[in-house]
Write an enzyme that holds these catalytic residues in place. Structure first.
Site, short mmCIF file in Angstrom:
data_model
loop_
_atom_site.label_atom_id
_atom_site.label_comp_id
_atom_site.label_asym_id
_atom_site.label_seq_id
_atom_site.Cartn_x
_atom_site.Cartn_y
_atom_site.Cartn_z
N LYS A 199 46.05 -53.11 -0.26
CA LYS A 199 46.18 -53.25 -1.72
C LYS A 199 44.86 -53.72 -2.33
CE LYS A 199 48.79 -55.96 -5.08
NZ LYS A 199 49.96 -56.82 -5.30
N GLU B 234 40.90 -58.41 8.25
CA GLU B 234 41.38 -57.71 9.45
C GLU B 234 41.36 -56.20 9.25
OE1 GLU B 234 42.86 -60.24 7.92
OE2 GLU B 234 44.00 -61.50 9.31
N GLY C 165 52.73 -57.01 -1.83
CA GLY C 165 52.48 -56.43 -0.50
C GLY C 165 53.76 -56.19 0.29
N ARG C 166 54.61 -57.21 0.36
CA ARG C 166 55.83 -57.07 1.19
C ARG C 166 56.89 -56.22 0.52
NH1 ARG C 166 54.58 -61.94 -0.44
NH2 ARG C 166 55.97 -63.21 -1.72
N GLU D 125 57.95 -65.18 3.64
CA GLU D 125 56.78 -65.24 2.75
C GLU D 125 57.25 -65.41 1.30
OE1 GLU D 125 52.63 -63.35 3.77
OE2 GLU D 125 53.77 -61.93 2.58
N HIS E 233 71.66 -60.62 26.09
CA HIS E 233 71.25 -61.00 27.44
C HIS E 233 70.03 -61.93 27.41
CE1 HIS E 233 74.00 -58.10 29.27
NE2 HIS E 233 73.80 -57.48 28.12
N LYS F 294 43.00 -68.45 5.78
CA LYS F 294 41.99 -67.40 5.56
C LYS F 294 40.65 -68.02 5.19
CE LYS F 294 44.59 -63.55 3.48
NZ LYS F 294 44.73 -62.79 2.24
C1 G6Q Z 1 52.48 -59.56 1.24
C2 G6Q Z 1 51.24 -60.25 1.38
C3 G6Q Z 1 50.40 -59.83 2.56
C4 G6Q Z 1 49.56 -58.59 2.32
C5 G6Q Z 1 48.50 -58.51 3.43
C6 G6Q Z 1 47.64 -57.29 3.30
O1 G6Q Z 1 53.27 -59.71 0.35
O2 G6Q Z 1 50.55 -60.19 0.19
O3 G6Q Z 1 51.15 -59.64 3.72
O4 G6Q Z 1 50.34 -57.45 2.30
O5 G6Q Z 1 47.71 -59.66 3.41
O6 G6Q Z 1 46.98 -57.28 2.07
P1 G6Q Z 1 46.19 -56.01 1.60
O7 G6Q Z 1 47.17 -54.90 1.43
O8 G6Q Z 1 45.55 -56.40 0.31
O9 G6Q Z 1 45.20 -55.68 2.67
#
Ligand code: G6Q
Length: 547
Positions: free
Chosen positions: A206, A212, A267-268, A353, A384, A512
């Site tokens: 996003k 990462e 994001g989620r 989250e 199990h 971070k």
């Molecule tokens: C979700 C968070 C988080 C996000 C990641 C990736 O709600 O905001 O999990 O999706 O940190 O972020 P980017 O899509 O910006 O790389």
């Protein structure tokens, strides 16, 4: 500051809890043989049986009164209308708009978001069709065989979970890979498997600033360029999904190959946006649309159904009942469907989250429990492994049992066996086994009385362990869409009751920031000012490195 625990509704629940805490569900079922009919509801092809919970009709009335007092319905309307309910980021929360059909319109701050959404969808559709039909080829003219989604968190968990869940709908000549971890082993393993001439990388971020994802994307690009490919070939092999065109272009991806979305998609909550590109590629546009439609149907149900018939609201209220009154600290997700093997991991992020928060929206500190730990694994494997603790441990762990009536793979009587276990587990968790039953079973086996006395306590199951049973006819794209949206809305209702902002995630920031500073120290070899543990560890690492 809202004083939740001193509201009339909360106090009424507290008094009711004192009455109900010692009753056993076994007795509740004996007293009321109609419990299943009373406490089950169907909508959007989802059946929720919540009769195996420690509730009576009075409990339900009191819980619903809490939802009413917290104004849940009004907040749903505010979210759907695009009001900036994510106040700490000053954003609208419009993942529900992503599911609106083309025929609808939703004007938010002067712009019709449905029009924008469908324009981007059309762009993605066309691209997806080209890849799936082999019209989109790699730099040597060969069609794409492997798709690598590089993203993390919300840009990974949703698409990965859905691609796994909908494997029976996957295009068979395409292989899907998901790289998220900055651990180089993750990207390395994928790079080793794929042929660069026929691989398409989707850089899903996003913000397009996530450490990462950018590290993995750079490594993928350099692996691509160290094969026979040249810079100009990147356009055929790298596409981006992002809100940040500038950063995408700076990375070297042609913005014609960028699929955009908007800051009002969290994001989620983003698998419904262009972040779902890998899902589209896997199952095709039609099935992806069915996924959206399933979610849309659940959105309607959530907005329109009365609280007592409203699946997400009921699930949310039951969670509050156990977390805040019975002091349950975790909630298990048990899908009896191998295709849902990443479902609990996905819900972990969605729920933890969103509602893992310690202050209310106005910043005031919270004096009650908020989001639980979410965890789980598919059944019957879990049986199990960790079910022992759910059956006989000292904590109460409410659980959602999820299964399809019809299997995607009708092999022998596997599915009957699976479902027999599914039904048996919730029955066992509810009913349990008394000491008398345990003793008489041992007696029937001819065991001596002294040994019975020693063994029987270990064979007692207290029972009275709450479960929700959730069934769909078949795990189709549409049913999956409904299931996911059901949980999104459950989380929303709980967030509203607890008064938190379910749509920010400041908790991931501190780590971070520190990691960025520490990376600099590791690279320069100069350890900065830390506590003695962190300094000791860094020095240990640097010394070992230099040997
Ligand atoms: C979700 C968070 C988080 C996000 C990641 C990736 O709600 O905001 O999990 O999706 O940190 O972020 P980017 O899509 O910006 O790389």
């Amino acid at each position: 500051m809202r004083d939740l625990v001193n509201t009339h509704e909360w106090k009424a629940l507290q008094s009711h809890f004192e009455v109900i805490r010692d009753s056993h569900m076994r007795d509740l079922f004996t007293e009321d043989p109609d419990r299943f009919n009373k406490f089950s509801v169907s909508a959007c092809d989802v059946l929720l049986d919540y009769s195996k919970n420690r509730i009576t009709s009075e409990s339900l009335d009191l819980l619903v009164a809490l939802a009413e007092a917290c104004d849940v319905k009004a907040e749903v309307q505010r979210m759907y209308a695009g009001e900036r309910i994510n106040s700490t980021e000053d954003r609208s929360v419009l993942h529900t708009a992503l599911r609106l059909p083309k025929t609808e319109s939703l004007v938010v701050y002067g712009e019709d978001v449905v029009e924008q959404i469908h324009a981007v969808s059309d762009h993605a559709n066309a691209f997806v069709n080209k890849v799936r039909n082999k019209e989109w080829t790699g730099y040597t003219g060969k069609p794409i065989t492997d798709i690598v989604n590089i993203g993390i968190g919300g840009s990974d968990l949703g698409p990965l979970m859905v691609c796994e869940a909908l494997k029976p709908w996957q295009q068979k000549d395409l292989n899907f890979h998901f790289v998220s971890n900055v651990d180089g082993s993750h990207i390395a393993e994928v790079i080793n498997q794929v042929d660069m001439q026929t691989t398409l990388f989707i850089i899903a971020s996003k913000t397009f600033t996530t450490q990462e994802t950018l590290a993995n994307a750079r490594s993928a690009r350099s692996a691509f360029l160290t094969s026979d490919a040249a810079e100009k070939d990147i356009a055929k092999h790298f596409v981006a999904v992002s809100t940040n065109a500038e950063a995408v272009s700076a990375f070297g991806i042609d913005t014609n190959n960028m699929f955009r979305f908007w800051d009002w998609v969290g994001g989620r909550y983003s698998l419904w946006s262009s972040i779902g590109l890998s899902i589209r590629l896997s199952v095709g546009n039609e099935n992806y649309d069915a996924l959206l439609d399933g979610a849309y149907q659940m959105d309607r149900h959530f907005a329109e159904a009365d609280y007592k018939q409203n699946i997400p609201v009921l699930l949310a209220l039951l969670g509050v009942w156990y977390g805040n009154f019975f002091n349950a600290r975790s909630h298990a997700i048990e899908p009896y469907d191998q295709y849902l093997h990443r479902f609990a991991a996905y819900l972990q992020q969605l729920d933890m989250e969103s509602n893992g928060k310690r202050v209310q929206i106005d910043g005031s500190e919270i004096n009650y429990k908020t989001g639980p730990v979410i965890w789980g694994e598919p059944g019957t494997n879990g049986q199990h492994a960790f079910f022992q603790l759910i059956h006989q441990g000292t904590d109460m762990i409410p659980a959602d049992f999820i299964a399809p009536i019809k299997s995607q793979n009708a092999i022998g009587n596997h599915h009957e066996m699976l479902l027999a276990n599914f039904f048996a587990q919730t029955e066992a968790l509810m009913t349990g086994k008394t000491l008398q039953q345990a003793e008489s079973e041992l007696r029937d086996k001819g065991i001596e009385e002294a040994q019975i006395a020693a063994l029987a306590p270990h064979k007692v199951f207290e029972g009275n362990r709450p479960t929700n049973t959730i069934m769909v006819n078949e795990l189709t794209p549409k049913a999956l869409g409904s299931l996911i949206a059901m949980y999104e809305h459950k989380v929303f209702v709980q967030g509203k009751i607890w008064g938190v902002n379910s749509f920010d995630q400041w908790g991931v920031e501190l780590g971070k920031q520190l990691a960025t500073a520490i990376l600099g120290e590791m690279q320069s070899g100069k350890v900065g000012v830390h506590d003695s543990s962190t300094s000791g560890l860094l020095e240990h690492y640097l010394k070992s490195q230099s040997k």
